[in-house]
Design a protein around this motif. Structure first.
Motif, short mmCIF file in Angstrom:
data_model
loop_
_atom_site.label_atom_id
_atom_site.label_comp_id
_atom_site.label_asym_id
_atom_site.label_seq_id
_atom_site.Cartn_x
_atom_site.Cartn_y
_atom_site.Cartn_z
N GLU A 209 42.05 6.39 -56.22
CA GLU A 209 43.11 5.89 -57.10
C GLU A 209 42.63 5.83 -58.54
O GLU A 209 43.39 6.03 -59.47
N GLN A 210 41.30 5.57 -58.74
CA GLN A 210 40.77 5.42 -60.10
C GLN A 210 40.49 6.76 -60.75
O GLN A 210 40.72 6.95 -61.94
N ALA A 211 39.92 7.71 -59.99
CA ALA A 211 39.55 9.00 -60.57
C ALA A 211 39.90 10.11 -59.59
O ALA A 211 39.10 10.48 -58.74
N ASP A 212 41.12 10.56 -59.64
CA ASP A 212 41.60 11.61 -58.74
C ASP A 212 41.64 12.93 -59.48
O ASP A 212 42.68 13.55 -59.64
N ALA B 127 22.76 26.54 -47.87
CA ALA B 127 23.80 27.34 -47.22
C ALA B 127 24.69 28.05 -48.23
O ALA B 127 25.67 28.71 -47.85
N CYS B 128 24.34 27.93 -49.53
CA CYS B 128 25.12 28.57 -50.61
C CYS B 128 26.57 28.11 -50.62
O CYS B 128 27.48 28.89 -50.92
N GLU B 129 26.78 26.85 -50.27
CA GLU B 129 28.13 26.31 -50.26
C GLU B 129 28.46 25.74 -51.63
O GLU B 129 27.65 25.03 -52.24
N GLN B 130 29.63 26.03 -52.12
CA GLN B 130 30.05 25.53 -53.43
C GLN B 130 30.51 24.08 -53.31
O GLN B 130 31.30 23.73 -52.44
N PHE B 131 29.99 23.25 -54.20
CA PHE B 131 30.37 21.84 -54.19
C PHE B 131 30.23 21.28 -55.59
O PHE B 131 29.60 21.88 -56.48
N VAL B 132 30.82 20.12 -55.79
CA VAL B 132 30.72 19.42 -57.06
C VAL B 132 30.55 17.94 -56.76
O VAL B 132 31.18 17.41 -55.83
N VAL B 133 29.66 17.29 -57.51
CA VAL B 133 29.44 15.86 -57.35
C VAL B 133 30.01 15.15 -58.57
O VAL B 133 29.65 15.48 -59.70
N VAL B 134 30.90 14.21 -58.34
CA VAL B 134 31.54 13.51 -59.46
C VAL B 134 31.36 12.01 -59.30
O VAL B 134 31.18 11.50 -58.19
N ASP B 135 31.39 11.32 -60.43
CA ASP B 135 31.36 9.87 -60.42
C ASP B 135 32.67 9.36 -59.83
O ASP B 135 33.75 9.73 -60.28
N ALA B 136 32.57 8.51 -58.82
CA ALA B 136 33.77 8.04 -58.12
C ALA B 136 34.70 7.25 -59.02
O ALA B 136 35.91 7.18 -58.77
N LYS B 137 34.16 6.65 -60.07
CA LYS B 137 34.99 5.81 -60.94
C LYS B 137 35.52 6.56 -62.15
O LYS B 137 36.70 6.45 -62.49
N THR B 138 34.65 7.33 -62.80
CA THR B 138 35.05 7.99 -64.05
C THR B 138 35.43 9.45 -63.88
O THR B 138 36.05 10.03 -64.76
N GLU C 243 33.24 11.82 -63.89
CA GLU C 243 32.23 12.62 -64.61
C GLU C 243 31.48 13.53 -63.65
O GLU C 243 31.13 13.13 -62.53
N ASP C 244 31.23 14.76 -64.07
CA ASP C 244 30.52 15.72 -63.24
C ASP C 244 29.02 15.36 -63.20
O ASP C 244 28.34 15.38 -64.23
#
Length: 201
Positions: free
Chosen positions: A25-28, A66-77, A79-80
């Protein structure tokens, strides 16, 4: 009235279970199609939105392998944080296993930060890593990936020698640029001398 330890544990568990929903709800922020989204919380826990479960840094490393594409983001803001997580994985590998970078190499890389050649150094490393991956692929196609194979050793020896030569050429280019810069500065200062005066030797 004081809250009992058992009740506090239940409330903590409920809060952690509700964290993913609250973060949504905060960072979608929209995630590209086909890219796995992982959310990092203030308690440093990682939440995989694909499996709807918490994962570890080792799980993220397995995705990389495994060469899988992913992205890690801040759950609140939103930010990548992908680069930060990848750097953590590299740090663990460098300290726990057989290091890939020597102390001297790491020191040299650090010295390039803030340097005028920083961009060139980054491009140089990217190109060399990609060249190495391409070489690895060609060797795999020819089924000579056994490191004890003399042919493989010759390939790797030639590649490393080529890389060293490229780095030496880059260093020479940097030296020439520095000499040119110093020469231009000297030429620019010379006309400013008072008549009849000569530079101190």
């Amino acid at each position: 009235m004081a809250t009992s330890p058992k009740k506090r544990r239940v409330e903590t568990a409920d809060a952690e279970a509700a964290a993913p929903q609250a973060a949504n709800e905060q960072a979608d922020a929209p995630t590209p199609v086909g890219v796995r989204a992982i959310k990092k919380y203030p308690n440093r826990r990682l939440y995989d939105t694909k499996t709807s479960s918490y994962i570890t840094l080792t799980d993220v490393k397995n995705m990389v392998m495994a060469c899988e594409q992913f992205v890690v983001v801040d759950a609140k803001t939103g930010e990548d944080l992908t680069r930060s997580i990848l750097l953590q994985i590299i740090l663990e590998e460098e300290t726990a296993g057989v290091p890939m970078f020597s102390t001297q190499s790491l020191a040299q890389i650090i010295r390039f930060y803030g340097h005028t050649m920083q961009g060139l150094m980054g491009t140089y490393l990217d190109q060399n890593i990609q060249n190495f991956i391409d070489l690895q692929g060609r060797l795999a196609e020819n089924s000579v990936m056994n490191l004890q194979n003399p042919l493989m050793q010759n390939f790797m020896g030639g590649y490393l020698e080529q890389t060293q030569n490229m780095f030496a050429q880059m260093q020479q280019q940097m030296s020439k640029q520095a000499e040119t810069l110093m020469g231009n500065l000297s030429a620019g200062l010379a006309p400013g001398l008072a008549p009849g005066l000569t530079p101190k030797k």
